[in-house]
Scaffold this motif. Structure first.
Motif, PDB file in Angstrom:
ATOM      1  N   ALA A  82       0.766  -0.909   0.022  1.00  0.00           N
ATOM      2  CA  ALA A  82       0.163  -0.050   0.023  1.00  0.00           C
ATOM      3  C   ALA A  82       0.868   1.186   0.139  1.00  0.00           C
ATOM      4  O   ALA A  82       2.102   1.294   0.381  1.00  0.00           O
ATOM      5  CB  ALA A  82      -1.034   0.012   1.212  1.00  0.00           C
ATOM      6  N   ALA A  83       0.263   2.336  -0.597  1.00  0.00           N
ATOM      7  CA  ALA A  83       0.916   3.496  -0.488  1.00  0.00           C
ATOM      8  C   ALA A  83       0.984   4.359   0.825  1.00  0.00           C
ATOM      9  O   ALA A  83      -0.167   4.244   1.412  1.00  0.00           O
ATOM     10  CB  ALA A  83       0.600   4.459  -1.553  1.00  0.00           C
ATOM     11  N   ALA A  84       1.910   5.046   1.122  1.00  0.00           N
ATOM     12  CA  ALA A  84       1.899   5.892   2.190  1.00  0.00           C
ATOM     13  C   ALA A  84       0.785   6.992   2.012  1.00  0.00           C
ATOM     14  O   ALA A  84       0.071   7.354   3.175  1.00  0.00           O
ATOM     15  CB  ALA A  84       3.183   6.953   2.578  1.00  0.00           C
ATOM     16  N   THR A  85       0.412   7.276   0.793  1.00  0.00           N
ATOM     17  CA  THR A  85      -0.684   8.457   0.671  1.00  0.00           C
ATOM     18  C   THR A  85      -2.097   8.089   1.028  1.00  0.00           C
ATOM     19  O   THR A  85      -3.117   8.396   0.996  1.00  0.00           O
ATOM     20  CB  THR A  85      -0.803   8.826  -0.721  1.00  0.00           C
ATOM     21  OG1 THR A  85      -1.035   7.553  -1.515  1.00  0.00           O
ATOM     22  CG2 THR A  85       0.556   9.620  -1.193  1.00  0.00           C
ATOM     23  N   THR A  86      -2.062   6.531   1.457  1.00  0.00           N
ATOM     24  CA  THR A  86      -3.478   6.013   1.748  1.00  0.00           C
ATOM     25  C   THR A  86      -3.773   5.974   3.109  1.00  0.00           C
ATOM     26  O   THR A  86      -4.811   5.810   3.541  1.00  0.00           O
ATOM     27  CB  THR A  86      -3.505   4.340   1.249  1.00  0.00           C
ATOM     28  OG1 THR A  86      -2.593   3.746   1.850  1.00  0.00           O
ATOM     29  CG2 THR A  86      -3.428   4.440  -0.166  1.00  0.00           C
ATOM     30  N   LEU A  87      -2.758   6.359   3.823  1.00  0.00           N
ATOM     31  CA  LEU A  87      -2.858   6.486   5.275  1.00  0.00           C
ATOM     32  C   LEU A  87      -3.858   7.382   5.764  1.00  0.00           C
ATOM     33  O   LEU A  87      -3.709   8.670   5.280  1.00  0.00           O
ATOM     34  CB  LEU A  87      -1.487   6.602   6.123  1.00  0.00           C
ATOM     35  CG  LEU A  87      -0.661   5.383   5.830  1.00  0.00           C
ATOM     36  CD1 LEU A  87       0.912   5.658   6.415  1.00  0.00           C
ATOM     37  CD2 LEU A  87      -0.789   4.158   6.399  1.00  0.00           C
ATOM     38  N   ALA A  88      -4.952   7.289   6.549  1.00  0.00           N
ATOM     39  CA  ALA A  88      -5.842   8.176   6.843  1.00  0.00           C
ATOM     40  C   ALA A  88      -6.250   8.152   8.403  1.00  0.00           C
ATOM     41  O   ALA A  88      -6.162   6.984   8.959  1.00  0.00           O
ATOM     42  CB  ALA A  88      -6.892   8.229   5.919  1.00  0.00           C
ATOM     43  N   VAL A  89      -6.574   9.269   8.850  1.00  0.00           N
ATOM     44  CA  VAL A  89      -7.436   9.268  10.312  1.00  0.00           C
ATOM     45  C   VAL A  89      -8.406   8.318  10.455  1.00  0.00           C
ATOM     46  O   VAL A  89      -9.297   8.184   9.569  1.00  0.00           O
ATOM     47  CB  VAL A  89      -7.723  10.792  10.685  1.00  0.00           C
ATOM     48  CG1 VAL A  89      -8.479  10.688  11.921  1.00  0.00           C
ATOM     49  CG2 VAL A  89      -6.571  11.671  10.744  1.00  0.00           C
ATOM     50  N   GLY A  90      -8.419   7.413  11.569  1.00  0.00           N
ATOM     51  CA  GLY A  90      -9.224   6.427  11.775  1.00  0.00           C
ATOM     52  C   GLY A  90      -9.103   4.947  11.465  1.00  0.00           C
ATOM     53  O   GLY A  90      -9.595   4.003  11.607  1.00  0.00           O
ATOM     54  N   MET A  91      -7.638   4.640  10.646  1.00  0.00           N
ATOM     55  CA  MET A  91      -7.397   3.399  10.347  1.00  0.00           C
ATOM     56  C   MET A  91      -6.730   3.017  11.489  1.00  0.00           C
ATOM     57  O   MET A  91      -5.989   3.415  12.219  1.00  0.00           O
ATOM     58  CB  MET A  91      -6.289   3.577   9.301  1.00  0.00           C
ATOM     59  CG  MET A  91      -6.719   3.970   7.850  1.00  0.00           C
ATOM     60  SD  MET A  91      -5.172   3.975   6.735  1.00  0.00           S
ATOM     61  CE  MET A  91      -6.049   3.829   5.220  1.00  0.00           C
ATOM     62  N   GLY A 112       9.639   1.009  10.361  1.00  0.00           N
ATOM     63  CA  GLY A 112      10.125   0.327   9.288  1.00  0.00           C
ATOM     64  C   GLY A 112       9.054  -0.398   8.509  1.00  0.00           C
ATOM     65  O   GLY A 112       9.415  -0.666   7.636  1.00  0.00           O
ATOM     66  N   ALA A 113       8.173  -0.954   9.225  1.00  0.00           N
ATOM     67  CA  ALA A 113       7.011  -1.605   8.494  1.00  0.00           C
ATOM     68  C   ALA A 113       5.714  -1.194   9.310  1.00  0.00           C
ATOM     69  O   ALA A 113       5.654  -0.789  10.413  1.00  0.00           O
ATOM     70  CB  ALA A 113       7.099  -3.107   8.907  1.00  0.00           C
ATOM     71  N   LEU A 114       4.499  -1.182   8.357  1.00  0.00           N
ATOM     72  CA  LEU A 114       3.186  -0.831   8.830  1.00  0.00           C
ATOM     73  C   LEU A 114       2.306  -1.824   8.243  1.00  0.00           C
ATOM     74  O   LEU A 114       2.602  -1.666   7.040  1.00  0.00           O
ATOM     75  CB  LEU A 114       2.875   0.555   8.560  1.00  0.00           C
ATOM     76  CG  LEU A 114       1.536   1.293   9.187  1.00  0.00           C
ATOM     77  CD1 LEU A 114       1.871   2.818   9.468  1.00  0.00           C
ATOM     78  CD2 LEU A 114       0.539   1.421   8.282  1.00  0.00           C
ATOM     79  N   VAL A 115       1.474  -2.260   9.084  1.00  0.00           N
ATOM     80  CA  VAL A 115       0.235  -3.103   8.438  1.00  0.00           C
ATOM     81  C   VAL A 115      -1.113  -2.387   8.864  1.00  0.00           C
ATOM     82  O   VAL A 115      -1.078  -1.859   9.863  1.00  0.00           O
ATOM     83  CB  VAL A 115       0.046  -4.579   9.118  1.00  0.00           C
ATOM     84  CG1 VAL A 115      -1.025  -5.287   8.835  1.00  0.00           C
ATOM     85  CG2 VAL A 115       1.271  -5.092   8.822  1.00  0.00           C
ATOM     86  N   ILE A 116      -1.802  -1.951   7.701  1.00  0.00           N
ATOM     87  CA  ILE A 116      -2.946  -1.591   7.808  1.00  0.00           C
ATOM     88  C   ILE A 116      -4.268  -2.592   8.469  1.00  0.00           C
ATOM     89  O   ILE A 116      -4.351  -3.530   7.267  1.00  0.00           O
ATOM     90  CB  ILE A 116      -3.639  -0.746   6.439  1.00  0.00           C
ATOM     91  CG1 ILE A 116      -2.600   0.374   6.382  1.00  0.00           C
ATOM     92  CG2 ILE A 116      -4.926  -0.309   6.875  1.00  0.00           C
ATOM     93  CD1 ILE A 116      -2.825   0.843   5.051  1.00  0.00           C
ATOM     94  N   ASP A 117      -4.838  -2.535   9.344  1.00  0.00           N
ATOM     95  CA  ASP A 117      -5.625  -3.698   9.785  1.00  0.00           C
ATOM     96  C   ASP A 117      -6.994  -3.377   9.209  1.00  0.00           C
ATOM     97  O   ASP A 117      -8.011  -4.349   9.086  1.00  0.00           O
ATOM     98  CB  ASP A 117      -5.520  -3.902  11.253  1.00  0.00           C
ATOM     99  CG  ASP A 117      -4.325  -4.570  11.488  1.00  0.00           C
ATOM    100  OD1 ASP A 117      -3.885  -5.652  10.848  1.00  0.00           O
ATOM    101  OD2 ASP A 117      -3.852  -4.338  12.731  1.00  0.00           O
ATOM    102  N   SER A 118      -7.537  -2.227   9.305  1.00  0.00           N
ATOM    103  CA  SER A 118      -8.807  -1.505   9.063  1.00  0.00           C
ATOM    104  C   SER A 118      -8.810  -0.354   8.578  1.00  0.00           C
ATOM    105  O   SER A 118      -8.176   0.654   8.986  1.00  0.00           O
ATOM    106  CB  SER A 118      -9.898  -1.968  10.265  1.00  0.00           C
ATOM    107  OG  SER A 118      -9.453  -1.043  11.297  1.00  0.00           O
ATOM    108  N   ILE A 119      -9.943   0.003   7.581  1.00  0.00           N
ATOM    109  CA  ILE A 119     -10.319   1.253   7.198  1.00  0.00           C
ATOM    110  C   ILE A 119     -11.418   1.570   7.731  1.00  0.00           C
ATOM    111  O   ILE A 119     -12.429   1.219   7.708  1.00  0.00           O
ATOM    112  CB  ILE A 119     -10.096   1.192   5.642  1.00  0.00           C
ATOM    113  CG1 ILE A 119      -8.829   0.641   4.964  1.00  0.00           C
ATOM    114  CG2 ILE A 119     -10.415   2.698   5.066  1.00  0.00           C
ATOM    115  CD1 ILE A 119      -8.678   0.510   3.597  1.00  0.00           C
ATOM    116  N   PRO A 120     -11.402   3.179   8.064  1.00  0.00           N
ATOM    117  CA  PRO A 120     -12.811   3.684   8.813  1.00  0.00           C
ATOM    118  C   PRO A 120     -13.868   3.544   7.623  1.00  0.00           C
ATOM    119  O   PRO A 120     -13.812   3.693   6.321  1.00  0.00           O
ATOM    120  CB  PRO A 120     -12.283   5.005   9.130  1.00  0.00           C
ATOM    121  CG  PRO A 120     -11.390   5.307   8.414  1.00  0.00           C
ATOM    122  CD  PRO A 120     -10.574   3.999   8.202  1.00  0.00           C
TER     123      PRO A 120
END
Length: 120
Positions: A82-91, A112-120
């Motif tokens: 995923a791209a850094a631009t997809t990171l958003a408040v509430g995730m 170093g690493a980030l996993v998006i578990d859920s999107i608001p």
């Protein structure tokens, strides 16, 4: 002699105050093995930084100001990039720190690493 000993002790204490994350994210989905450095909800996004709070409703919960770099590996739960631009408040995210961590409140670190578990 005493002054040198005091200098050495101060250096040891200063180095001990810096906790470090892993240098290279590795694991089955490309993220760090072991537990994340912090997991929670993104409560702010600004330029190349995000704030992650374990429990935004609790003002004293664990928090981190995390810098996202070109080397930060960002994935969704399925392991897709995923791209850094997809990171958003509430995730809801899990973050593994890389390198030294400033032990302020909130802590300051590089992801170093980030996993998006859920999107608001």
């Amino acid at each position: 002699m005493t002054r040198n000993l005091v200098g050495v002790l101060l250096a040891v204490v200063a180095l001990g105050a810096c906790k470090t994350g892993a240098d290279t994210p590795t694991g089955p989905t490309g993220v760090q093995d072991g537990p994340p450095s912090i997991q929670g909800v993104i409560t702010s996004v600004a330029d190349d930084r995000i704030r992650v709070e374990a429990d935004p409703a609790d003002g004293s919960s664990e928090k981190a100001d995390v810098r996202i770099t070109a080397q930060t590996e960002i994935r969704d739960r399925a392991g897709r990039a995923a791209a850094a631009t997809t990171l958003a408040v509430g995730m809801r995210v899990r973050v593994w720190f890389r390198g030294p961590v400033a032990l302020s409140f909130p802590v300051q670190a590089i992801a170093g690493a980030l996993v998006i578990d859920s999107i608001p």
